[in-house]
Enzyme design. Sequence first.
Site, PDB file in Angstrom:
ATOM      1  N   CYS A  53       0.828  -1.202   0.000  1.00  0.00           N
ATOM      2  CA  CYS A  53       0.000   0.000   0.000  1.00  0.00           C
ATOM      3  C   CYS A  53       0.867   1.259   0.000  1.00  0.00           C
ATOM      4  CB  CYS A  53      -0.937  -0.007   1.204  1.00  0.00           C
ATOM      5  SG  CYS A  53      -1.828   1.534   1.462  1.00  0.00           S
ATOM      6  N   CYS A  56       0.224   3.498   3.004  1.00  0.00           N
ATOM      7  CA  CYS A  56       0.831   2.933   4.218  1.00  0.00           C
ATOM      8  C   CYS A  56       2.313   3.294   4.296  1.00  0.00           C
ATOM      9  CB  CYS A  56       0.657   1.420   4.235  1.00  0.00           C
ATOM     10  SG  CYS A  56      -1.065   0.861   4.194  1.00  0.00           S
TER      11      CYS A  56
END
Length: 454
Positions: A53, A56
């Site tokens: 991600c 993230c």
Amino acid sequence: MVKVNGMKSWNCGVITTVLLSSVVFAFVEDLDDTFKDKRMDDVWLVDFFAPWCGYCKKLEPIWYEVGAELKNSGSPVRVGKMDATAYSGMASEFGVRGYPTIKLLKGELAYNYKGPRTKDDIIEFANRVAGPTVRSLPSRQMFEHVLKRHNVLFMYIGGESPLKEHYIDVASELIVYTYFFSASEDIIPEYVMMSELPSVIVFKDGTHFTYDEYEDGSLASWVNRERFQSYLQIDGFTLYELGETGKLVAIAVIDDKISPEKSLRLKTLIQRVSREYRDDFYRDFQFGHMDGNDYINSFIMGEVAVPSFVVLNTSNEQYFLPSEPIERLEQLITFIKSVLEGTAQAYGGDGFFQRLKRVVYDARSTIMSVFRSSPVLACFLFGLPLGVISLMCYGICTAESDDDTDLIKREGQTDEDEEEIDVRHMAAQLKGPREDDEVEKEQVEKSEADKKLD
């Protein structure tokens, strides 16, 4: 590297950086499947992430700073991170639906963080939710201190009552958004006017407003509507939260670099409306400004001029635009009233065609963003499937049919031969079975005569 007495040693700056990085990482714990057994002993702030991600990865350095500051400040909150793809079962138990997901776990309760992913905002959330749901103020000095510190705060004033119990229940649900306090009547300054006790009051915008059950409805709805300042700067996260209040969002779309004077004039007009006409509009409208038009353009799937005024209904994706630029206060009030009365032209919405348009718009935006960030990758991702589909279509269109095969078999015959065959066939059908036998006999005799001649 530098040499000291003939031996190699690390540069002091490099060593310091490595040590500091190690210390920072130590403040964030890597959680695994044993976390479920030990989480009840402490208050945890957890980042559920996925290794692939991009958001993230962007949050990761901020998260280590959050862990370090909470630890150094003596906060009881422990900070951790969990790979939600490796421990998908546990992530599912905590209700993780996307990445990254930030949750504060306090006993049996789990609070979702929905604000901006900045260090200060995350720390403020952790300290607010980890503490008491309702904080008691023991003195007037303490009251003045919290009043200066917070832009918006709610306060229960009075003794024990059913209203206080209800207030505590509402606070336990909405503490993720704002602060809740309680105090006795004697510590409240004289300028705070109260018609009756007990009371619930919100302090914001340099003044205060008292909850009235008959005019304001349920306490939870009133708190949800009042938890923002009357006028504020709005971004994507704030707009998402404003949607949960059920209000229409009246926004000045500005850009100080392009037209600073016009932007300032429009902001001033909207601030005046939010302040001077609060009693007329505060139940239905939230006022603010947004820098730049990129987010608004994506919301309406179009282009909004800068500066301009727009009203958004985030519940059904409708929006309202004035027919002419707002220059005067009277124009602004007239347009807002037309939206409230339902006479203003509504655009957008969540109908079928609008949803279809949204899918196309989002797909196009995604493709364009991929091409801008990585053209080579985009060509591979989108070019390869399109090439395969093109080959399949070409193969289908150029495939030989049975009729084409028959035509190929008959390519050696001339047009006269084809006509002779057709005439014979028609004649045979007209003569019937007996005539067919005679014709066949004549053809046999003719062929034998030809052989004798040869």
